[in-house]
Design a protein around this motif. Structure first.
Motif, PDB file in Angstrom:
ATOM      1  N   MET A 185      -2.530   8.539  16.185  1.00  0.00           N
ATOM      2  CA  MET A 185      -2.561   7.980  15.033  1.00  0.00           C
ATOM      3  C   MET A 185      -1.901   8.676  13.902  1.00  0.00           C
ATOM      4  O   MET A 185      -1.262   8.080  12.787  1.00  0.00           O
ATOM      5  N   LEU A 186      -1.994  10.248  14.061  1.00  0.00           N
ATOM      6  CA  LEU A 186      -1.239  11.116  13.434  1.00  0.00           C
ATOM      7  C   LEU A 186       0.472  10.876  13.437  1.00  0.00           C
ATOM      8  O   LEU A 186       1.095  11.186  12.621  1.00  0.00           O
ATOM      9  N   GLU A 187       0.672  10.078  14.544  1.00  0.00           N
ATOM     10  CA  GLU A 187       2.001   9.530  14.474  1.00  0.00           C
ATOM     11  C   GLU A 187       2.429   8.376  13.502  1.00  0.00           C
ATOM     12  O   GLU A 187       3.531   8.327  13.424  1.00  0.00           O
ATOM     13  N   ILE A 188       1.436   7.864  13.138  1.00  0.00           N
ATOM     14  CA  ILE A 188       1.680   6.633  12.308  1.00  0.00           C
ATOM     15  C   ILE A 188       1.268   6.799  10.791  1.00  0.00           C
ATOM     16  O   ILE A 188       1.858   6.317  10.039  1.00  0.00           O
ATOM     17  N   VAL A 189       0.423   7.809  10.725  1.00  0.00           N
ATOM     18  CA  VAL A 189      -0.111   8.174   9.187  1.00  0.00           C
ATOM     19  C   VAL A 189      -0.538   9.549   9.199  1.00  0.00           C
ATOM     20  O   VAL A 189      -1.015   9.966  10.141  1.00  0.00           O
ATOM     21  N   PRO A 190      -0.296  10.268   8.067  1.00  0.00           N
ATOM     22  CA  PRO A 190      -0.407  11.490   8.022  1.00  0.00           C
ATOM     23  C   PRO A 190      -1.856  12.114   7.706  1.00  0.00           C
ATOM     24  O   PRO A 190      -2.439  13.169   7.988  1.00  0.00           O
ATOM     25  N   THR A 191      -2.880  11.162   7.465  1.00  0.00           N
ATOM     26  CA  THR A 191      -4.066  11.467   7.166  1.00  0.00           C
ATOM     27  C   THR A 191      -4.940  10.427   8.482  1.00  0.00           C
ATOM     28  O   THR A 191      -4.880   9.165   8.354  1.00  0.00           O
ATOM     29  N   VAL A 192      -5.505  11.258   9.284  1.00  0.00           N
ATOM     30  CA  VAL A 192      -6.305  10.652  10.091  1.00  0.00           C
ATOM     31  C   VAL A 192      -7.940  11.153  10.039  1.00  0.00           C
ATOM     32  O   VAL A 192      -8.091  12.427  10.012  1.00  0.00           O
ATOM     33  N   ILE A 193      -8.848  10.512   9.712  1.00  0.00           N
ATOM     34  CA  ILE A 193     -10.226  10.958   9.473  1.00  0.00           C
ATOM     35  C   ILE A 193     -10.995  10.708  11.061  1.00  0.00           C
ATOM     36  O   ILE A 193     -10.767   9.585  11.540  1.00  0.00           O
ATOM     37  N   MET A 194     -12.054  11.569  10.954  1.00  0.00           N
ATOM     38  CA  MET A 194     -12.962  11.307  12.172  1.00  0.00           C
ATOM     39  C   MET A 194     -14.230  10.743  11.553  1.00  0.00           C
ATOM     40  O   MET A 194     -14.746  11.688  10.754  1.00  0.00           O
ATOM     41  N   ASP A 195     -14.633   9.491  11.925  1.00  0.00           N
ATOM     42  CA  ASP A 195     -15.870   9.205  11.536  1.00  0.00           C
ATOM     43  C   ASP A 195     -16.975   9.762  12.634  1.00  0.00           C
ATOM     44  O   ASP A 195     -17.333   9.220  13.712  1.00  0.00           O
ATOM     45  N   ALA A 247       0.922  -1.240   0.036  1.00  0.00           N
ATOM     46  CA  ALA A 247      -0.098   0.074  -0.030  1.00  0.00           C
ATOM     47  C   ALA A 247       0.978   1.286  -0.077  1.00  0.00           C
ATOM     48  O   ALA A 247       1.818   1.524   0.867  1.00  0.00           O
ATOM     49  N   GLN A 248       0.545   2.144  -0.911  1.00  0.00           N
ATOM     50  CA  GLN A 248       1.365   3.224  -1.015  1.00  0.00           C
ATOM     51  C   GLN A 248       0.900   4.559  -0.222  1.00  0.00           C
ATOM     52  O   GLN A 248       1.420   5.348   0.189  1.00  0.00           O
ATOM     53  N   GLU A 249      -0.472   4.346   0.101  1.00  0.00           N
ATOM     54  CA  GLU A 249      -1.214   5.299   1.257  1.00  0.00           C
ATOM     55  C   GLU A 249      -2.247   4.813   1.949  1.00  0.00           C
ATOM     56  O   GLU A 249      -2.941   3.910   1.238  1.00  0.00           O
ATOM     57  N   VAL A 250      -2.012   4.920   3.201  1.00  0.00           N
ATOM     58  CA  VAL A 250      -2.834   4.216   4.250  1.00  0.00           C
ATOM     59  C   VAL A 250      -3.559   5.262   5.071  1.00  0.00           C
ATOM     60  O   VAL A 250      -2.488   6.292   5.225  1.00  0.00           O
ATOM     61  N   TRP A 251      -4.837   5.552   5.173  1.00  0.00           N
ATOM     62  CA  TRP A 251      -5.601   6.520   6.168  1.00  0.00           C
ATOM     63  C   TRP A 251      -6.078   5.489   7.323  1.00  0.00           C
ATOM     64  O   TRP A 251      -6.283   4.594   7.077  1.00  0.00           O
ATOM     65  N   LEU A 252      -6.196   6.303   8.545  1.00  0.00           N
ATOM     66  CA  LEU A 252      -6.732   5.859   9.741  1.00  0.00           C
ATOM     67  C   LEU A 252      -8.037   6.654   9.843  1.00  0.00           C
ATOM     68  O   LEU A 252      -7.947   7.927   9.744  1.00  0.00           O
ATOM     69  N   THR A 253      -9.022   5.794  10.741  1.00  0.00           N
ATOM     70  CA  THR A 253     -10.224   6.636  11.043  1.00  0.00           C
ATOM     71  C   THR A 253     -10.651   6.180  12.333  1.00  0.00           C
ATOM     72  O   THR A 253     -10.544   5.160  12.818  1.00  0.00           O
TER      73      THR A 253
END
Length: 250
Positions: free
Chosen positions: A171-181, A144-150
């Motif tokens: 989670m921002l320490e793991i990936v640059p994109t963190v979504i709030m559901d 995976a080239q781009e992974v988001w977390l939610t």
């Protein structure tokens, strides 16, 4: 970084519904300068009751989603529940979502990653934000080239969720994109006589609190008449309330 917005009905109820929602998202994008990703599920395989509406299924659902993409030019997100679904789904959508309950399923993560699409992993209701480094590692190791977390809340006893917003910076320490559901976070899982309840009144507060904690994106399930929705009716946001909320978050 430009904010990420994801919106759409919980499940594909009909071609008319998803067309109505998609048209509104296009209007919002034009007025707000956003690039909202359209979301809808082709199969709700994790409903509380076996008698609950699940959706049109993979083949018909993907065709309906592709029709939306061709007509409106919107990017698409949908979720998968089994590894074999990843390949056909990856031929249509831009973002493959891993449901929260399934975020530790190695084969599912690997299959999604191998499509080359963005993989959005929803944090399980039983995990911390820091725990999500391991699902991310599985997806990245699989290519995976781009992974988001939610973020979508944690179990709080029976039939309830609580959101620990500290999970967002973790989670921002793991990936640059963190979504709030924002809509699933106000659920009361299985707490409505064989279906999931919830309280959509708190959706705007969830969104704004997440912004304070550094969220880079927001996920909203929306419906023109949520109380008539066939899945997640109690926590979906009214479609008319989406644009004012996006304006605040921008």
């Amino acid at each position: 970084m430009k904010s990420t917005f994801i919106a759409g009905p919980c499940v594909i109820e009909s071609a008319e519904l998803i067309d109505t929602v998609a048209a509104r998202l296009v209007d919002i994008n034009q007025r707000q300068g956003t690039d909202i990703i359209f979301k809808a599920s082709f199969d709700k395989a994790n409903r509380t009751s076996i008698r609950s509406f699940r959706g049109p299924g993979l083949d018909k659902g993907l065709q309906m989603l592709n029709d939306i993409k061709e007509k409106y030019g919107l990017r698409l997100l949908t979720d998968i529940h089994e590894a074999w679904q990843a390949e056909p789904v990856g031929q249509v959508v831009d973002v493959i979502q891993i449901p929260a309950f399934l975020c530790r399923q190695t084969d599912l993560l690997v299959a999604a990653a191998r499509t080359g699409k963005i993989v959005n992993i929803k944090k399980a209701q039983f995990l911390s934000g820091q725990d999500m480094r391991y699902p991310v590692e599985k997806a990245r190791d699989a290519g995976a080239q781009e992974v988001w977390l939610t973020e979508r809340g944690n179990m709080m006893g029976y039939n309830n969720l609580v959101v620990d917003f500290r999970n967002i910076p973790d989670m921002l320490e793991i990936v640059p994109t963190v979504i709030m559901d924002c809509t699933h976070s106000v659920q009361r899982p299985g707490g409505a006589d064989g279906k999931t309840g919830g309280d959509r009144r708190y959706v705007p507060q969830m969104a704004l609190a997440a912004k304070a904690f550094g969220a880079t994106g927001w996920f909203f399930e929306v419906h023109p008449d949520p109380d008539k929705g066939l899945s997640d009716a109690a926590n979906m946001l009214e479609l008319d309330k989406l644009e004012p909320l996006i304006e605040k978050l921008k």
